[in-house]
Design a protein around this motif. Structure first.
Motif, short mmCIF file in Angstrom:
data_model
loop_
_atom_site.label_atom_id
_atom_site.label_comp_id
_atom_site.label_asym_id
_atom_site.label_seq_id
_atom_site.Cartn_x
_atom_site.Cartn_y
_atom_site.Cartn_z
N THR A 162 0.63 -1.18 -0.08
CA THR A 162 0.23 -0.01 0.00
C THR A 162 0.75 1.34 0.06
O THR A 162 0.52 2.51 -0.31
CB THR A 162 -0.86 -0.02 1.29
N TYR A 163 2.25 1.17 0.42
CA TYR A 163 3.15 2.37 0.62
C TYR A 163 4.22 2.16 -0.40
O TYR A 163 4.39 3.24 -0.81
CB TYR A 163 3.63 2.41 2.11
N LEU A 164 4.43 0.98 -0.70
CA LEU A 164 5.41 0.76 -2.09
C LEU A 164 4.76 1.35 -3.39
O LEU A 164 5.63 2.09 -4.12
CB LEU A 164 5.67 -0.56 -2.36
N GLY A 165 3.62 1.01 -3.50
CA GLY A 165 3.07 1.88 -4.74
C GLY A 165 3.04 3.07 -4.98
O GLY A 165 3.56 3.92 -6.04
N PRO A 166 2.58 3.85 -3.93
CA PRO A 166 3.00 5.58 -4.03
C PRO A 166 4.25 6.04 -4.21
O PRO A 166 4.62 6.95 -4.97
CB PRO A 166 2.22 6.06 -2.68
N THR A 167 5.18 5.16 -3.44
CA THR A 167 6.53 5.72 -3.49
C THR A 167 7.04 5.44 -4.89
O THR A 167 7.82 6.20 -5.51
CB THR A 167 7.36 4.53 -2.61
N LEU A 168 6.71 4.27 -5.79
CA LEU A 168 7.04 4.23 -6.92
C LEU A 168 6.37 5.08 -7.99
O LEU A 168 7.10 5.54 -8.82
CB LEU A 168 6.76 2.69 -7.45
N MET A 169 5.25 5.54 -7.56
CA MET A 169 4.49 6.38 -8.57
C MET A 169 5.08 7.72 -8.30
O MET A 169 5.05 8.49 -9.61
CB MET A 169 3.01 6.26 -8.36
N ALA A 170 5.41 8.24 -7.21
CA ALA A 170 6.05 9.51 -6.84
C ALA A 170 7.15 9.48 -8.06
O ALA A 170 7.38 10.67 -8.45
CB ALA A 170 6.43 9.67 -5.62
N ALA A 171 7.99 8.45 -8.20
CA ALA A 171 9.04 8.69 -9.25
C ALA A 171 8.70 9.13 -10.63
O ALA A 171 9.26 9.46 -11.50
CB ALA A 171 9.72 7.32 -9.35
N LEU A 172 7.26 8.72 -10.90
CA LEU A 172 6.80 9.19 -12.55
C LEU A 172 6.09 10.39 -12.39
O LEU A 172 5.55 10.83 -13.62
CB LEU A 172 5.92 8.02 -12.75
#
Length: 915
Positions: free
Chosen positions: A71-81
């Motif tokens: 649930t928190y890895l997803g936003p972290t990865l998306m923040a890079a995009l």
């Protein structure tokens, strides 16, 4: 804990949030924006971390271990995009005056009221359980804090509404959202007070969670090592901090991470904070690193608190409430109360922003278009008040729908399960939204089929089974055997796909069906004129196509009707103001004199879109203008013409930039020429002065000798010595000028040969030793006996060394150091003095011709200033480099390097220079 104390403190905290929001709004009205700050923007995005994060993550970690992480890895990865995806969405939204995610999708596909309505319905149905989650978290935490040490929660069915804390929490949050989320009709205007309050509550919940984490980890268990060691002694706890060894674990993690990546963009509250409330797209740069850092910090103690809770309570307490109960059980009521405020803060932020966003969608994309089409509002003139009442009513309805869901489902569903169901609902927007900003071929029909298909599968595979399990409204046989006994239609094993987490199973089928229907529907159907135009504007938003150049409208309209329409929504004064601004831009004094062309109609439509959404604005405009249809060939032709105009405009801009650059270069060259001219005049003046001084001395002494033949021999010898010295100085000066002229003209004759640089340095020191002795300066030299020979002009190198040593003797206070060493493929010579040094702004200028750097006391140094320029010309000609290193007040080091050549290269070079 006292009920009065808890209630009083809760109201006080909410009052503080009110005060912050009020202050933010007041500052905004005075044009002193507090939210035009990248850190405030990044913190406002932390509205993603709700009561689910505060309580539910610990609950999931206590039962499933590290499964809470996706649930928190997803936003972290998306923040890079974000710089590529979120920035594009923001740019589109600003140019199109988008008010919500429903408005965004509706606007992309031809300002479709149908799509806006569907997106709104999906969002409301999907998010209502999430609002219930927040109310449940606050209500349960309030009850536990109040009734502790009893851990038994009262049965909701037996509590009347008026005695239910959840009811009052819902009431309070509705009031907050109404006060600060519906103050303006134009929803593209920013809710600065609301954003400021959300940024503040993000800090509060982070501090509260970290405080509990530090207390539990270090206060109760003496550190992470001890805590994990204690947990490792229990096999069931040891499994919580290892990667689960269950079937399909990697698939589950992949899909849950993907789900969270989509949620951080598609949740209505995230869209509201990240897109609608954004005041500067450059703030995204800060959010890209600060938001993942926030997620890391707020999750760092999730697993330790979960393990501590399992070790402490052994299953006697609800895992979702470990954050609250661990301080309570240790008698730290103040910390438990801080944790309660953190949870209250997290829930408050989510409910307020979410209901504001959903109420805008409900009013602009569902209710208002229906009212406009039905003609109910045709004669109504107080539309702004009606719209605001609609939004406020929608907020109350949404909060109490959430409260109703909470009462119905009770304790049967965990916080995390509710949250993931909502995530999966909004994930259905992904194909239409992301496809719409990168693929011009996406059509309204494709988006409709995708949304409808995805939503039906989501409902069938997630909410329906949940209702069957919790309410008993349908037979459980539907889950076990499927409808009509068709096993391949079982909600948790659709088409025979079994063994996966229900969320992953639902997400896989709903997104797959959604994407396929979107693509196939788009390929099968044709775009309307408006869809074609919107697709180009959305996909090519970074190609700087000005929307004012794309007027795909033809028909008749009255400026008075347009003005009247604007007055109905914006008020008379505001309507007059914006129409006058438009007239001024067109160079017309009175807007009544304007010709109602396509540009004017679209201008009015964009203004309305900021208040009632793009789809409703389209309906409103259509009610007062007569539009002539355009066919797709005309549109393509107009787009081609516009593209050509844009391309021509770009070429003109490029040419203009090139001309500006050339002008700047010419201006710089002219400035440099003037500077050189000034330096040359100064040089001539200096040289003349330098020549006149020895000549005057020689002439005066010669006349004395001529007129006084009987001078004593000692005095005669003294005068002759001075004449000789001044003659040498004169020769040296003339030689310098001649050398410089030859070097400049390229006619200097070089005498190249093998040179031992160590000997050159020693000879130069020997030749200038007297200068140092006369001034009482210590000269030290570090020169190795054996250094490689180089190919150079020995006399010119001697000239360089003499220049550097004379320079050092002139400026040193007491000490000069000379060093020669081999440095990689070069020989390096340093001449270091302890004089006043060279200021940074003069370190290059001192090597310029005619340049003389003033001394620290402001005086000009003696000499022509040609020594260093000549030295640089010689060293550069020999393939080396010369520079100065200095710290003002602590001396300067003049250094040069010369390349060492191999014996073969040396032989080859010498063969070229041999006579």
């Amino acid at each position: 804990m006292s009920l009065l104390l808890i209630a009083l403190a809760s109201f006080t905290y909410i009052g503080i949030l009110f005060a912050i929001a009020y202050y933010g709004d007041q500052q905004a009205e005075r044009e002193r924006s507090l939210v035009n700050n990248p850190y405030i923007y990044a913190l406002s995005l932390a509205v993603y971390c709700t009561a689910w994060t505060f309580y539910g993550s610990v609950g999931r970690a206590a039962t499933s271990g590290v499964d809470f992480l996706p649930t928190y890895l997803g936003p972290t990865l998306m923040a890079a995009l974000w710089w590529f995806v979120l920035r594009k969405i923001i740019r589109i939204s600003k140019t199109q005056r988008i008010t919500s995610i429903a408005d965004f999708i509706a606007s992309r596909y031809g300002k479709s009221t149908l799509l806006g309505g569907i997106v709104t319905l999906i969002a409301v149905l999907g998010i209502t359980p999430y609002i219930a989650l927040q109310l449940k978290a606050v209500s349960v935490s309030f009850t536990l804090l109040w009734h502790y040490p009893s851990l038994t929660l009262p049965d909701l069915e037996t509590i009347p509404f008026l005695r239910d804390t959840g009811f009052y929490v819902a009431l309070m949050m509705s009031l907050f959202a109404i006060l600060f989320g519906t103050r303006h009709l134009d929803v593209t205007e920013h809710h600065e007070g609301l954003v400021l309050a959300i940024a503040f509550e993000s800090v509060v919940k982070l501090v509260a969670f970290l405080s509990v984490g530090v207390f539990v980890t270090f206060g109760l268990f003496g550190g992470l090592g001890n805590l994990f060691q204690a947990a490792a002694e229990h096999a069931e706890l040891r499994a919580l901090f290892t990667f689960p060894d269950t079937p399909h674990v990697y698939e589950n993690w992949f899909w849950l991470t993907t789900l969270a990546m989509l949620a951080i963009i598609l949740l209505p509250r995230q869209f509201q904070m990240a897109v609608v409330e954004n005041v500067d797209e450059r703030h995204v740069r800060t959010a890209i690193w600060l938001f993942p850092l926030y997620l890391f910090l707020i999750n760092i103690f999730v697993l330790p608190i979960a393990l501590a809770g399992r070790l402490t309570f052994a299953g006697d307490a609800p895992p979702d409430m470990y954050v609250l109960l661990l301080p309570l059980v240790q008698g730290h009521n103040w910390l438990a109360f801080l944790a309660f405020l953190g949870g209250l803060s997290a829930a408050t932020g989510m409910i307020i922003v979410e209901t504001v966003a959903l109420s805008t969608m409900l009013s602009n994309d569902l209710i208002f278009p229906l009212l406009l089409r039905s003609g109910i509002l045709r004669e109504e003139h107080n539309l702004p008040a009606i719209l605001l009442r609609l939004r406020r009513g929608a907020i109350v309805m949404l909060v109490f729908l959430g409260y109703l869901y909470f009462r119905l489902t009770g304790d049967t569903i965990s916080l995390v399960s509710i949250g993931l169901i909502s995530f999966a609902a909004v994930a259905q927007f992904a194909p239409a939204l992301l496809g719409g900003i990168y693929w011009k071929g996406g059509t309204r029909l494709g988006a409709f089929l995708g949304l409808a298909g995805g939503f039906l599968i989501w409902f069938y595979t997630l909410p329906l089974p949940t209702f069957i399990q919790t309410t008993g409204w349908l037979s459980p046989a539907l889950l076990d055997r499927g409808p009509w006994g068709l096993a391949w239609l079982r909600p948790y094993a659709l088409f025979g796909l079994e063994g996966y987490d229900p969320i992953v199973h639902a997400l896989f089928w709903s997104l797959t069906a959604n994407s396929l229907l979107y693509i196939l529907g788009s390929l099968w159907s044709r775009q309307s004129v408006l869809e074609h135009r919107q697709a180009a504007l959305f996909v090519d938003v970074f190609r700087h196509i000005d929307t004012s150049q794309l007027h795909l409208w033809r028909g008749t309209a009255s400026p008075l009707d347009l003005q009247t329409l604007l007055e109905r929504f914006l008020g008379r004064a505001r309507a007059h103001e914006v129409m006058s601004e438009f007239a001024a831009r067109k160079g017309v004094n009175d807007w009544h004199d304007l010709e109602p062309d396509a540009e004017m109609v679209e201008y009015v439509e964009r203004l309305l879109a900021g208040s009632i959404g793009a789809a409703s604005a389209r309906v409103a405009i259509a009610s007062i203008v007569t539009e002539e249809p355009l066919d797709i060939a005309e549109v393509i032709h107009m787009l081609d013409e516009t593209s050509q105009v844009v391309a021509y405009s770009r070429r003109l801009e490029q040419k203009s930039r090139e001309l500006e650059a050339a002008t700047a270069e010419l201006r710089e060259a002219n400035r440099r020429l003037k500077e050189l001219d000034r330096l040359k005049d100064e040089f001539i003046s200096t040289v003349t002065h330098e020549l006149r001084t020895p000549l005057t001395s020689i002439r005066a002494l010669t006349e004395i000798l001529r007129d006084n033949p009987d001078l004593p021999p000692e005095q005669r010898q003294e005068f002759l010595a001075i004449i000789t010295k001044e003659s040498e100085r004169l020769s040296r000066l003339i030689n310098q000028v001649l050398d410089f002229a030859k070097l400049e003209s390229g006619t200097f004759k070089w005498e190249m040969g093998a040179v031992n640089l160590a000997n050159v340095v020693r000879n130069a020191i020997h030749a200038t030793q007297q200068l140092f002795d006369e001034r009482g300066i210590t000269l030290e030299a570090t020169i190795p006996d054996d250094v490689p020979t180089i190919i150079a002009d020995e006399d010119r190198l001697m000239q360089v060394m003499l220049n550097l040593l004379s320079n050092a003797a002139k400026f040193a206070r007491s000490h000069v150091q000379v060093r020669l060493r081999v440095e990689n493929a070069y020989l390096r010579v340093d001449v270091q003095d302890d004089g006043p040094g060279v200021a940074p702004e003069y370190r290059e200028a001192i090597f310029d011709k005619f340049s003389q750097v003033p001394l620290p006391d402001g005086r000009r140094p003696h000499g022509t200033g040609l020594g260093l320029p000549i030295s640089r010309a010689i060293i550069t000609q020999l393939g080396g480099h010369i520079w100065v290193e200095s710290e003002v007040g602590k001396g300067a080091t003049f250094a040069f390097i010369l390349p060492i050549v191999s014996s073969e290269e040396q032989a080859r070079e010498l063969s070229h220079v041999a006579p």
